[in-house]
Design a protein around this motif. Structure first.
Motif, PDB file in Angstrom:
ATOM      1  N   PRO A  29       0.779  -1.252   0.000  1.00  0.00           N
ATOM      2  CA  PRO A  29       0.000   0.000   0.000  1.00  0.00           C
ATOM      3  C   PRO A  29       0.804   1.292   0.000  1.00  0.00           C
ATOM      4  N   PRO A  30       1.940   1.389   0.723  1.00  0.00           N
ATOM      5  CA  PRO A  30       2.663   2.663   0.686  1.00  0.00           C
ATOM      6  C   PRO A  30       3.131   3.086  -0.703  1.00  0.00           C
ATOM      7  N   VAL A  31       3.398   2.120  -1.595  1.00  0.00           N
ATOM      8  CA  VAL A  31       3.909   2.477  -2.926  1.00  0.00           C
ATOM      9  C   VAL A  31       2.825   2.440  -4.001  1.00  0.00           C
ATOM     10  N   LEU A  32       1.596   2.082  -3.643  1.00  0.00           N
ATOM     11  CA  LEU A  32       0.523   2.016  -4.640  1.00  0.00           C
ATOM     12  C   LEU A  32       0.288   3.339  -5.366  1.00  0.00           C
ATOM     13  N   PRO A  33       0.308   4.485  -4.685  1.00  0.00           N
ATOM     14  CA  PRO A  33       0.132   5.738  -5.438  1.00  0.00           C
ATOM     15  C   PRO A  33       1.188   5.923  -6.518  1.00  0.00           C
ATOM     16  N   ALA A  34       2.435   5.575  -6.227  1.00  0.00           N
ATOM     17  CA  ALA A  34       3.504   5.728  -7.217  1.00  0.00           C
ATOM     18  C   ALA A  34       3.304   4.780  -8.397  1.00  0.00           C
ATOM     19  N   LEU A  35       2.926   3.542  -8.121  1.00  0.00           N
ATOM     20  CA  LEU A  35       2.676   2.586  -9.201  1.00  0.00           C
ATOM     21  C   LEU A  35       1.503   3.040 -10.053  1.00  0.00           C
ATOM     22  N   SER A  36       0.446   3.497  -9.424  1.00  0.00           N
ATOM     23  CA  SER A  36      -0.768   3.904 -10.137  1.00  0.00           C
ATOM     24  C   SER A  36      -0.557   5.176 -10.946  1.00  0.00           C
ATOM     25  N   ALA A  37       0.313   6.048 -10.478  1.00  0.00           N
ATOM     26  CA  ALA A  37       0.585   7.298 -11.197  1.00  0.00           C
ATOM     27  C   ALA A  37       1.092   7.034 -12.604  1.00  0.00           C
ATOM     28  N   LEU A  38       1.753   5.896 -12.816  1.00  0.00           N
ATOM     29  CA  LEU A  38       2.266   5.581 -14.155  1.00  0.00           C
ATOM     30  C   LEU A  38       1.147   5.418 -15.170  1.00  0.00           C
ATOM     31  N   GLU A  39      -0.036   5.002 -14.728  1.00  0.00           N
ATOM     32  CA  GLU A  39      -1.162   4.874 -15.651  1.00  0.00           C
ATOM     33  C   GLU A  39      -1.715   6.234 -16.047  1.00  0.00           C
ATOM     34  N   LEU A  40      -1.645   7.200 -15.158  1.00  0.00           N
ATOM     35  CA  LEU A  40      -2.041   8.565 -15.507  1.00  0.00           C
ATOM     36  C   LEU A  40      -1.051   9.168 -16.496  1.00  0.00           C
ATOM     37  N   LEU A  41       0.236   8.908 -16.271  1.00  0.00           N
ATOM     38  CA  LEU A  41       1.254   9.355 -17.225  1.00  0.00           C
ATOM     39  C   LEU A  41       1.030   8.692 -18.585  1.00  0.00           C
ATOM     40  N   HIS A  42       0.686   7.419 -18.572  1.00  0.00           N
ATOM     41  CA  HIS A  42       0.446   6.692 -19.823  1.00  0.00           C
ATOM     42  C   HIS A  42      -0.745   7.269 -20.575  1.00  0.00           C
ATOM     43  N   THR A  43      -1.808   7.597 -19.870  1.00  0.00           N
ATOM     44  CA  THR A  43      -2.977   8.186 -20.529  1.00  0.00           C
ATOM     45  C   THR A  43      -2.630   9.527 -21.152  1.00  0.00           C
ATOM     46  N   PHE A  44      -1.874  10.346 -20.435  1.00  0.00           N
ATOM     47  CA  PHE A  44      -1.379  11.604 -21.008  1.00  0.00           C
ATOM     48  C   PHE A  44      -0.680  11.349 -22.344  1.00  0.00           C
ATOM     49  N   ALA A  45       0.231  10.377 -22.361  1.00  0.00           N
ATOM     50  CA  ALA A  45       1.003  10.110 -23.574  1.00  0.00           C
ATOM     51  C   ALA A  45       0.117   9.582 -24.697  1.00  0.00           C
ATOM     52  N   LEU A  46      -0.825   8.699 -24.369  1.00  0.00           N
ATOM     53  CA  LEU A  46      -1.703   8.125 -25.393  1.00  0.00           C
ATOM     54  C   LEU A  46      -2.593   9.192 -26.029  1.00  0.00           C
ATOM     55  N   VAL A  47      -3.191  10.041 -25.211  1.00  0.00           N
ATOM     56  CA  VAL A  47      -4.119  11.045 -25.730  1.00  0.00           C
ATOM     57  C   VAL A  47      -3.384  12.013 -26.655  1.00  0.00           C
ATOM     58  N   HIS A  48      -2.214  12.467 -26.243  1.00  0.00           N
ATOM     59  CA  HIS A  48      -1.437  13.373 -27.090  1.00  0.00           C
ATOM     60  C   HIS A  48      -0.935  12.665 -28.344  1.00  0.00           C
ATOM     61  N   ASP A  49      -0.511  11.417 -28.204  1.00  0.00           N
ATOM     62  CA  ASP A  49      -0.036  10.647 -29.352  1.00  0.00           C
ATOM     63  C   ASP A  49      -1.146  10.477 -30.384  1.00  0.00           C
ATOM     64  N   ASP A  50      -2.358  10.222 -29.921  1.00  0.00           N
ATOM     65  CA  ASP A  50      -3.486  10.044 -30.846  1.00  0.00           C
ATOM     66  C   ASP A  50      -3.789  11.330 -31.613  1.00  0.00           C
ATOM     67  N   VAL A  51      -3.630  12.475 -30.949  1.00  0.00           N
ATOM     68  CA  VAL A  51      -3.823  13.747 -31.646  1.00  0.00           C
ATOM     69  C   VAL A  51      -2.749  13.912 -32.722  1.00  0.00           C
ATOM     70  N   MET A  52      -1.509  13.656 -32.365  1.00  0.00           N
ATOM     71  CA  MET A  52      -0.400  13.838 -33.313  1.00  0.00           C
ATOM     72  C   MET A  52      -0.494  12.874 -34.490  1.00  0.00           C
ATOM     73  N   ASP A  53      -0.997  11.666 -34.230  1.00  0.00           N
ATOM     74  CA  ASP A  53      -1.121  10.667 -35.291  1.00  0.00           C
ATOM     75  C   ASP A  53      -2.463  10.725 -36.015  1.00  0.00           C
ATOM     76  N   ALA A  54      -3.365  11.621 -35.562  1.00  0.00           N
ATOM     77  CA  ALA A  54      -4.713  11.712 -36.135  1.00  0.00           C
ATOM     78  C   ALA A  54      -5.413  10.356 -36.108  1.00  0.00           C
ATOM     79  N   SER A  55      -5.231   9.615 -35.016  1.00  0.00           N
ATOM     80  CA  SER A  55      -5.824   8.283 -34.886  1.00  0.00           C
ATOM     81  C   SER A  55      -7.319   8.384 -34.599  1.00  0.00           C
ATOM     82  N   ASP A  56      -8.063   7.435 -35.130  1.00  0.00           N
ATOM     83  CA  ASP A  56      -9.518   7.433 -34.964  1.00  0.00           C
ATOM     84  C   ASP A  56      -9.976   6.617 -33.769  1.00  0.00           C
TER      85      ASP A  56
END
Length: 384
Positions: free
Chosen positions: A100-127
């Motif tokens: 439990p003490p490290v769960l926030p740090a592990l989970s934060a990586l999924e928020l970082l991943h969503t940031f990257a995916l959303v921006h990547d989809d804009v740049m690639d004009a993905s549908d």
């Protein structure tokens, strides 16, 4: 705090109970991380519920905007990055360490991943992404349905950029809730920051390559794979996990994780190149052929151009956005005929072998070694 809301349900130690599975990736992930993934999902859900409610108090429209970001985070995915971070941490902290003490740090990586995916989809004009409309397409559709003024597509792209930005801020906020000594959290933060810088660098090179393919090379295509994917998918999450466990930067395990992470991360991206052309959209959640239409200089396509004869190369150079499904299928067949697919498969196998060699010399308990071995093989053989 969000972490408090899930601590009672999370596994109390670093040992994750096995579960079954047949899929090359999801089966291996489930075999070692079923409880981890559930704990990450619960952490994200609790954290995001509070964040969405807070923004809804500003304005109802802000609440809807934040809810869209939340839904993208919780829309699924294999949670690969928290998984590698978990095993990086577990290899240092040991089986009896509390999760439990490290769960926030592990989970934060999924928020970082969503940031990257959303921006990547804009740049690639993905549908589509994960079988659903991408954020910018969904926001454009909402604009049209509401009868708003202005260009719906421009609105969709602008809102998607903001959704990605919000997820990046959320990642920082959740990471700050990690219950570790300040010095260790600072060391983890340094690794996290380096991961973000390398991701942006790789993404820039990816965009640049699409716009000057004549100046690209196989070496540069591999560099994109290394920084856009290998760094933030496998290598840095492993090192991030090790930092959470308190490992010293000069420890032998850091070198082993670095070798393993780079090799597996590159294998992951090379498989992604193949899936981008030959994958089943029903499994990948994205249409096949986008790389062929855009002329993105992936390792696969750079190899195809190197191995092609003059007639084949001329046909490859005529690829473009106007390709219909038959044209994509024809071009995919041509790429395979050059021998590029077989060469990429060989490169993937070589990288898996390099990753396993790195594990052989690492000081790890057998559970961690077994998990990382399975994850290396699964990442290279996945079909989605």
């Amino acid at each position: 705090m969000a972490n408090d809301a899930v601590a009672g349900n999370a596994p109390r130690t670093a040992t994750i109970r096995p579960a079954g599975g047949d899929d090359p990736v999801t089966g291996v992930l489930a075999a070692y991380t079923k409880d981890l993934v559930m704990a990450v999902e619960e952490t994200l859900s609790a954290f995001l519920a509070t964040e969405v409610d807070s923004l809804a108090e500003i304005d109802a429209a802000m609440g809807a905007f934040a809810a869209t970001a939340r839904d993208l985070v919780l829309a699924g995915g294999k949670r690969v990055r928290p998984t590698f971070a978990y095993w990086g941490w577990r290899g240092v902290a040991g089986a009896e360490a509390e999760l439990p003490p490290v769960l926030p740090a592990l989970s934060a990586l999924e928020l970082l991943h969503t940031f990257a995916l959303v921006h990547d989809d804009v740049m690639d004009a993905s549908d589509t992404r994960r079988g659903l409309p991408t954020a910018h397409r969904a926001m454009a559709a909402e604009h049209r349905a509401a009868g708003r003024r202005g260009d719906p597509d421009r609105f969709g792209e602008a809102v998607a950029v903001l959704i990605g930005d919000l997820c990046l801020v959320w990642a920082d906020r959740l990471l700050s809730r990690t219950a570790l000594p300040a010095a260790r959290l600072m060391q983890t933060r340094r690794c996290y920051d380096q991961m973000r810088v390398e991701t942006v660098a790789g993404q820039y090179l990816d965009v640049l390559g699409e716009n000057e393919p004549a100046n690209w090379s196989l070496d540069r295509a591999l560099r994109v794979a290394r920084y856009k994917t290998a760094s933030y998918t496998v290598q840095r999450p492993l090192l991030y996990g090790a930092a959470l466990g308190g490992v010293g930067v000069d420890a032998p395990l850091v070198e082993a994780y670095t070798r393993y992470g780079l090799a597996v991360g590159e294998a992951f991206q090379l498989r992604d190149d193949l899936l981008g052309v030959y994958g089943d959209p029903a499994l990948t959640g994205k249409p096949a052929g986008d790389d062929l239409r855009s002329g993105k200089p992936t390792v696969l396509l750079m190899l195809a151009r190197q191995l092609a004869g003059p007639v084949q190369r001329a046909r490859l150079d005529r690829a473009g956005a106007d390709l219909d499904e038959d044209g994509v299928a024809e071009l995919a067949g041509l790429v395979a005929a050059t021998g590029a697919v077989g060469r990429v498969e060989q490169m993937i196998s070589e990288r898996v072998s390099e990753a396993l060699a790195a594990l052989d010399v690492a000081d790890l308990d057998e559970t961690v070694r077994s998990a990382l071995t399975g994850l290396a093989t699964a990442s290279a053989r996945r079909w989605a």
